[in-house]
Design a protein around this motif. Sequence first.
Motif, mmCIF file in Angstrom:
data_model
loop_
_atom_site.group_PDB
_atom_site.id
_atom_site.type_symbol
_atom_site.label_atom_id
_atom_site.label_comp_id
_atom_site.label_asym_id
_atom_site.label_seq_id
_atom_site.Cartn_x
_atom_site.Cartn_y
_atom_site.Cartn_z
ATOM 1 N N THR A 31 0.832 -1.201 0.000
ATOM 2 C CA THR A 31 0.000 0.000 0.000
ATOM 3 C C THR A 31 0.868 1.253 0.000
ATOM 4 N N ARG A 32 0.429 2.254 -0.766
ATOM 5 C CA ARG A 32 1.163 3.511 -0.821
ATOM 6 C C ARG A 32 0.720 4.450 0.301
ATOM 7 N N TRP A 33 1.609 5.364 0.663
ATOM 8 C CA TRP A 33 1.312 6.334 1.715
ATOM 9 C C TRP A 33 0.075 7.162 1.372
ATOM 10 N N ARG A 34 -0.106 7.485 0.108
ATOM 11 C CA ARG A 34 -1.219 8.358 -0.271
ATOM 12 C C ARG A 34 -2.564 7.639 -0.246
ATOM 13 N N GLU A 35 -2.532 6.318 -0.115
ATOM 14 C CA GLU A 35 -3.790 5.577 -0.056
ATOM 15 C C GLU A 35 -4.358 5.646 1.356
ATOM 16 N N PRO A 36 -5.679 5.789 1.491
ATOM 17 C CA PRO A 36 -6.295 5.931 2.829
ATOM 18 C C PRO A 36 -6.044 4.744 3.754
ATOM 19 N N SER A 37 -5.769 3.577 3.190
ATOM 20 C CA SER A 37 -5.624 2.375 4.024
ATOM 21 C C SER A 37 -4.195 2.113 4.471
ATOM 22 N N PHE A 38 -3.233 2.992 4.108
ATOM 23 C CA PHE A 38 -1.826 2.714 4.402
ATOM 24 C C PHE A 38 -1.577 2.514 5.894
ATOM 25 N N GLY A 39 -2.041 3.435 6.711
ATOM 26 C CA GLY A 39 -1.798 3.337 8.147
ATOM 27 C C GLY A 39 -2.432 2.103 8.757
ATOM 28 N N GLU A 40 -3.686 1.829 8.378
ATOM 29 C CA GLU A 40 -4.376 0.652 8.902
ATOM 30 C C GLU A 40 -3.696 -0.633 8.444
ATOM 31 N N ASP A 41 -3.257 -0.653 7.176
ATOM 32 C CA ASP A 41 -2.578 -1.858 6.665
ATOM 33 C C ASP A 41 -1.259 -2.094 7.394
ATOM 34 N N THR A 42 -0.538 -1.015 7.665
ATOM 35 C CA THR A 42 0.731 -1.146 8.398
ATOM 36 C C THR A 42 0.494 -1.681 9.804
ATOM 37 N N PHE A 43 -0.508 -1.137 10.482
ATOM 38 C CA PHE A 43 -0.802 -1.583 11.853
ATOM 39 C C PHE A 43 -1.280 -3.037 11.858
ATOM 40 N N ALA A 44 -2.113 -3.395 10.878
ATOM 41 C CA ALA A 44 -2.580 -4.786 10.784
ATOM 42 C C ALA A 44 -1.416 -5.723 10.449
ATOM 43 N N GLY A 45 -0.483 -5.251 9.603
ATOM 44 C CA GLY A 45 0.693 -6.062 9.276
ATOM 45 C C GLY A 45 1.550 -6.334 10.490
ATOM 46 N N MET A 46 1.650 -5.328 11.374
ATOM 47 C CA MET A 46 2.401 -5.526 12.616
ATOM 48 C C MET A 46 1.749 -6.593 13.488
ATOM 49 N N LYS A 47 0.429 -6.532 13.642
ATOM 50 C CA LYS A 47 -0.260 -7.516 14.489
ATOM 51 C C LYS A 47 -0.107 -8.923 13.924
ATOM 52 N N ARG A 48 -0.271 -9.043 12.612
ATOM 53 C CA ARG A 48 -0.044 -10.361 12.003
ATOM 54 C C ARG A 48 1.410 -10.786 12.190
ATOM 55 N N ILE A 108 3.308 4.520 15.518
ATOM 56 C CA ILE A 108 3.725 5.865 15.100
ATOM 57 C C ILE A 108 3.352 6.098 13.636
ATOM 58 N N ILE A 109 3.620 5.095 12.784
ATOM 59 C CA ILE A 109 3.259 5.234 11.369
ATOM 60 C C ILE A 109 1.753 5.420 11.216
ATOM 61 N N TRP A 110 0.990 4.636 11.954
ATOM 62 C CA TRP A 110 -0.463 4.741 11.889
ATOM 63 C C TRP A 110 -0.938 6.131 12.313
ATOM 64 N N ARG A 111 -0.371 6.665 13.400
ATOM 65 C CA ARG A 111 -0.761 7.985 13.894
ATOM 66 C C ARG A 111 -0.375 9.076 12.899
ATOM 67 N N LEU A 112 0.842 8.991 12.352
ATOM 68 C CA LEU A 112 1.287 9.999 11.393
ATOM 69 C C LEU A 112 0.413 9.979 10.139
ATOM 70 N N HIS A 113 0.098 8.775 9.675
ATOM 71 C CA HIS A 113 -0.720 8.673 8.468
ATOM 72 C C HIS A 113 -2.137 9.180 8.734
ATOM 73 N N ARG A 114 -2.658 8.881 9.905
ATOM 74 C CA ARG A 114 -3.996 9.349 10.251
ATOM 75 C C ARG A 114 -4.034 10.882 10.298
#
Length: 536
Positions: free
Chosen positions: A336-353, A517-523
């Motif tokens: 997922t790209r940074w400019r996509e709305p799901s980037f932060g959520e995808d990163t956070f979900a990737g961490m949990k997985r 942090i990535i999720w918060r910054l992207h949000r």
Amino acid sequence: MGQQHLFRLGTLAVIGIILFVVTNWWPQMTEKNENRVIVETHPEISKQAAAAAVEAYIGALSSVPVQATQVIYQSDQLLSGYVQKERLVREYNTSYKDRVPVDYYQVELGSGGKTAYLAYVNMTSGEVIGWQKRSGAPAPNVRDGRRIAETYLEKAGKPLEQYQMLLPNSAAPYQFAFEHRTARLGEAKLREIVEIRGGEVTAYRTEIRVPDSHSAWVQRQDRASSSMTGLNMILSAIMGLTAIVLMVIHRKRIAFVRGLWLTFTFLVIYWINNFNMVPAFKTLGSPGNDPFLAADSSFGMVMLMNVVVAVMGVVGYFSLAAGQPLWRDLGMGNWTRWREPSFGEDTFAGMKRGYLLACLMLGLQSLLFFIAENRFDMWSVNDPSGSMYNLLRPGLFPLMAWTAAISEEAIYRFFGIALFKKLLRSTFLAVLFPSMIWAFSHTQYPIYPVYTRFIEVTLLGIILGYVFLKFGFATVLFTHAIMDSLLMSFSLMNLGSPAYITLGLFYIVLPAIVAWIIWRLHRAALRRRPDTASLT
């Protein structure tokens, strides 16, 4: 992340934790394991105490003032491997461990701006067990050398009637070996080694000389390892050149800014680690090499490694860039790209997985090691070049988990799978071949027979490949980083101090902090964009 997915991954994580615990701690409680494994010695004296002991010892031998300049951890890998391979660990621990320790301190002593002496210290008793003086003086004749050596041994309390002298060989005419008539470990024999140059003793040590057959076997294994490592370098270079060609061809379709932060993170951490490893580079000499040369050339090794790391960083960046159009052509959006709305959520979900999958991976790796040890006679030796005891700042070491995750997942998963999938039209082969190339680079670790490491890493690479295809780049990146963070943090916490235990726990939770942090910054970035503000 769906609840059903979470439950399945959680179940796999629990299975992995159980496998990890059973295969690591349960064998250590068995009598069988006691006779087949040598663990890294935990020092009972500090490096400062070892330096003080050596300064006093060498001061009594030398008329020239010397001062300890650095203390490193060393290991006799040849002896360690022999006693493990031949199941002689119990006998070694009972009869020879104190006299000829596998693990020991090596102390450098300087005079006139360069290393003048090397001395070796038992890490548990603090006793000086050997020493060596830098000297270019000629060797004596056999008669004079024998007389000087026997005089030294008598003063050291070695009964000469218990030994027979072996004639010096042409490769080392200054070295006089006295072999004990009865003391042996399997087919290995106890020897006292005295080196004489310019009419004086310039070195002394006690050694257990392993059979030539074992040395030859290890040399063949090391040559096989070198060949596989070389093959990895060649194939990885070809992949890197291919990535450059594809970047040129697809330059209008590539977002070149993507991957820059990952590459920057990789380079900074790795370069810091290279300077942190200055003591470790001094352990890389092999038997027959001048140990003083290794002591003098460590800074040069740092500079060379910095260049190598720069090349690795460039190849990783090219892989991330060139992989983008390949995956789009395959109709798969797995990063997922940074400019996509799901980037932060995808990163956070990737961490949990990643945390759940890392637990599974650790368990599977431990199971593979357990099978290799018990069915294929695999064994490993302590590696001073990778030991926490040979780092200037051991607390920085677990950061290296991120460099391995970034570069290896970029090259062998993100780009490698896409490349081979385009070439071979087979998903399995596209996962298999990059995993094999990746595994070739891991045979350089001192694990024998070397093919067991190749098989183990290939299998783990296949699993990571399918994790990437199923969940995307963020998940496989976090899985790899978390798995290595756990292993490196365990090593750090094993040093025992409360500070290192606390720091190890911090590194274990660091991936979660990074993802948050990535999720918060992207949000926050989304809220500043008018076109997506309603989505937040």
